[in-house]
Design a protein around this motif. Structure first.
Motif, PDB file in Angstrom:
ATOM      1  N   GLU A  10      -8.803  27.734  37.299  1.00 48.33           N
ATOM      2  CA  GLU A  10      -9.371  27.297  36.023  1.00 48.33           C
ATOM      3  C   GLU A  10      -8.319  27.313  34.919  1.00 48.33           C
ATOM      4  OE1 GLU A  10     -10.651  29.576  37.971  1.00 48.33           O
ATOM      5  OE2 GLU A  10     -12.709  28.955  38.497  1.00 48.33           O
ATOM      6  N   GLU A  11      -7.484  28.344  34.908  1.00 51.10           N
ATOM      7  CA  GLU A  11      -6.432  28.439  33.900  1.00 51.10           C
ATOM      8  C   GLU A  11      -5.396  27.331  34.083  1.00 51.10           C
ATOM      9  OE1 GLU A  11      -6.992  33.272  33.860  1.00 51.10           O
ATOM     10  OE2 GLU A  11      -5.071  32.433  34.504  1.00 51.10           O
ATOM     11  N   GLN A  12      -5.076  27.011  35.338  1.00 50.27           N
ATOM     12  CA  GLN A  12      -4.136  25.921  35.603  1.00 50.27           C
ATOM     13  C   GLN A  12      -4.696  24.599  35.087  1.00 50.27           C
ATOM     14  OE1 GLN A  12      -2.928  25.870  39.774  1.00 50.27           O
ATOM     15  NE2 GLN A  12      -2.991  28.118  39.810  1.00 50.27           N
ATOM     16  N   THR A  32     -11.180  20.496  20.729  1.00 46.22           N
ATOM     17  CA  THR A  32     -12.339  21.385  20.637  1.00 46.22           C
ATOM     18  C   THR A  32     -12.687  21.884  22.041  1.00 46.22           C
ATOM     19  OG1 THR A  32     -13.928  19.609  20.976  1.00 46.22           O
ATOM     20  CG2 THR A  32     -13.239  20.048  18.694  1.00 46.22           C
ATOM     21  N   LEU A  33     -13.518  22.893  22.110  1.00 40.55           N
ATOM     22  CA  LEU A  33     -13.931  23.416  23.416  1.00 40.55           C
ATOM     23  C   LEU A  33     -14.634  22.334  24.227  1.00 40.55           C
ATOM     24  CD1 LEU A  33     -14.123  25.889  25.283  1.00 40.55           C
ATOM     25  CD2 LEU A  33     -16.346  26.397  24.236  1.00 40.55           C
ATOM     26  N   ASN A  34     -15.473  21.536  23.590  1.00 37.20           N
ATOM     27  CA  ASN A  34     -16.194  20.483  24.299  1.00 37.20           C
ATOM     28  C   ASN A  34     -15.233  19.414  24.817  1.00 37.20           C
ATOM     29  OD1 ASN A  34     -18.757  19.175  25.095  1.00 37.20           O
ATOM     30  ND2 ASN A  34     -18.091  17.591  23.671  1.00 37.20           N
ATOM     31  N   ARG A  55     -18.592  28.241  29.665  1.00 36.65           N
ATOM     32  CA  ARG A  55     -18.142  29.626  29.815  1.00 36.65           C
ATOM     33  C   ARG A  55     -16.849  29.689  30.638  1.00 36.65           C
ATOM     34  NH1 ARG A  55     -20.386  34.772  29.514  1.00 36.65           N
ATOM     35  NH2 ARG A  55     -18.664  36.245  29.835  1.00 36.65           N
ATOM     36  N   GLN A  56     -16.761  28.916  31.720  1.00 33.96           N
ATOM     37  CA  GLN A  56     -15.550  28.921  32.539  1.00 33.96           C
ATOM     38  C   GLN A  56     -14.330  28.492  31.730  1.00 33.96           C
ATOM     39  OE1 GLN A  56     -17.540  26.538  35.749  1.00 33.96           O
ATOM     40  NE2 GLN A  56     -16.248  27.775  37.093  1.00 33.96           N
ATOM     41  N   VAL A  57     -14.491  27.436  30.927  1.00 34.68           N
ATOM     42  CA  VAL A  57     -13.378  26.948  30.118  1.00 34.68           C
ATOM     43  C   VAL A  57     -13.003  27.980  29.059  1.00 34.68           C
ATOM     44  CG1 VAL A  57     -12.603  25.108  28.552  1.00 34.68           C
ATOM     45  CG2 VAL A  57     -14.026  24.540  30.542  1.00 34.68           C
TER      46      VAL A  57
END
Length: 391
Positions: A10-12, A32-34, A55-57
């Motif tokens: 997920e971080e990658q 933005t997060l979205n 949440r994962q992001v």
């Protein structure tokens, strides 16, 4: 920094998206997060395709921020919103060429140099595969290497590379990943010269007429019907067998081929049909009409690299009448076969298998709406037959 960070999948993905979008959509960056979630989950230019929730992001962003690889900005104008940008370029000391390669490796996993050359076009302009390989070697020779070359596996024709910002899975990417850009290793001109020489020699062998299946007979006849009273171009016509089938079905065809000897033989074999030496990448509209009623490319694209495909389809689409049709047949898969069997004879030029999804995307990008037929049997690669018209 003394050691590279070890990132989760997920971080990658999040870091790769931030690196990519800063270059490709600077007007809407930071994200933005979205917007970042949408970038992570997009279905194009991502392998694998994922469906992260918010949440994962958010968790991935927080972990990257703790490592100093992401910055969080509070916008104090308009709607007060948190936005995110990458800091990896400074932390990892990435010049533009290394940044582009690392971005695509983060987003798409293990890849060969030719694939990386194609997929980094929007991020950095590499001069060729050799330049990509030189940069990869530089990245691999850092005090803390950023990339590593994988061992070549059976069936692979080029080495793949991976980044080292995370655990390396035991099996990375598809079981057999082939660099289908390898047909352009020596450049387009060299590839074309080899094709002309091979097909000129084949023409002198006078191979038998091309056999067609009942479905293929229907397909070619249907193209002739769709062309109506307008002219049809049969590009990459070879010895003119499909051109003759079009004529017998009521079309007004002209056959075009890059090989002069193929055109000579086609004229001798089909005296009532017109043939010209011509390159379908430079096809013009017919001199006495505003466009072609139909263009048929019967396995004419089998030697194109994937990076050439979309431009060819777009050019041909621009020569059609508003209600004209582009029809073609290609072999599909993920391979480059060193020898092509053509009408009973071997041609010592590589056959490129094309990804059906990439083919359909190229057609859509050209402004065409497609109807396609995928055919599988035991006789070699699967085949995709497609008829497309302007939307």
């Amino acid at each position: 920094m003394t050691a590279l960070p070890i990132l989760t999948a997920e971080e990658q993905r999040v870091l790769g998206c931030l690196l990519e979008k800063e270059v490709t959509v600077p007007a809407s960056y930071p994200l933005t997060l979205n917007a970042l979630r949408t970038a992570c989950n997009q279905s194009s230019s991502r392998e694998p395709v994922v469906d992260y929730d918010e949440r994962q992001v958010q968790d991935a962003v927080r972990a990257l921020k703790d490592r100093g690889l992401v910055r969080v900005t509070w916008m104090d104008y308009g709607k007060r919103t948190l936005k995110y940008s990458q800091a990896a370029v400074e932390v990892l000391d990435l010049p533009d060429d290394e940044r582009a390669l690392l971005t695509v490796l983060l987003l798409r996993g293990a890849q060969a140099p030719g694939e990386l050359k194609t997929r980094t076009d929007r991020l950095h302009g590499f001069g060729g595969r050799d330049e990509v390989e030189a940069v990869l070697q530089r990245m691999a020779q850092r005090d803390e290497p950023l990339v590593r070359q994988l061992e070549r596996k059976p069936g692979q024709q080029d080495n793949r590379w991976i980044h080292l910002l995370g655990d390396v899975p035991a099996e990375v990417g598809p079981a057999v990943a082939v660099d289908r850009e390898q047909v352009l290793t020596d450049g387009v001109e060299a590839r074309d010269e080899a094709l002309i020489a091979a097909y000129d020699a084949l023409a002198d062998l006078e191979p038998d007429p091309m056999p067609t299946t009942a479905f293929e007979d229907w397909f070619i006849t249907h193209v002739a019907e769709l062309a109506g009273p307008h002219q049809t171009a049969d590009v990459g016509c070879g010895l003119g067998d499909t051109t003759l089938l079009l004529a017998e079905a009521g079309a007004l065809p002209t056959g075009f081929d890059l090989s002069p000897r193929m055109v000579e033989q086609a004229r001798e074999r089909n005296l009532d049909v017109e043939f010209q030496v011509g390159d379908f990448r430079k096809l013009l509209r017919p001199g006495n009409d505003a466009g072609w009623g139909a263009i048929l490319a019967w396995y004419a694209f089998i030697h194109l690299a994937p990076s050439e495909f979309a431009a060819v389809v777009k050019h041909l689409a621009q020569t059609l009448l508003p209600d004209g049709v582009l029809a073609f047949a290609v072999h599909v898969g993920n391979a480059v076969e060193p020898v092509t069997r053509w009408q009973g004879e071997e041609v010592a030029v590589p056959l490129v298998l094309h990804d059906p999804a990439e083919v359909r995307r190229a057609v859509a990008a050209a402004g065409l709406k497609a109807q396609s037929f995928l055919v599988s049997d035991d006789e070699g690669p699967d085949r995709l037959y497609l008829i497309a018209q302007p939307e």
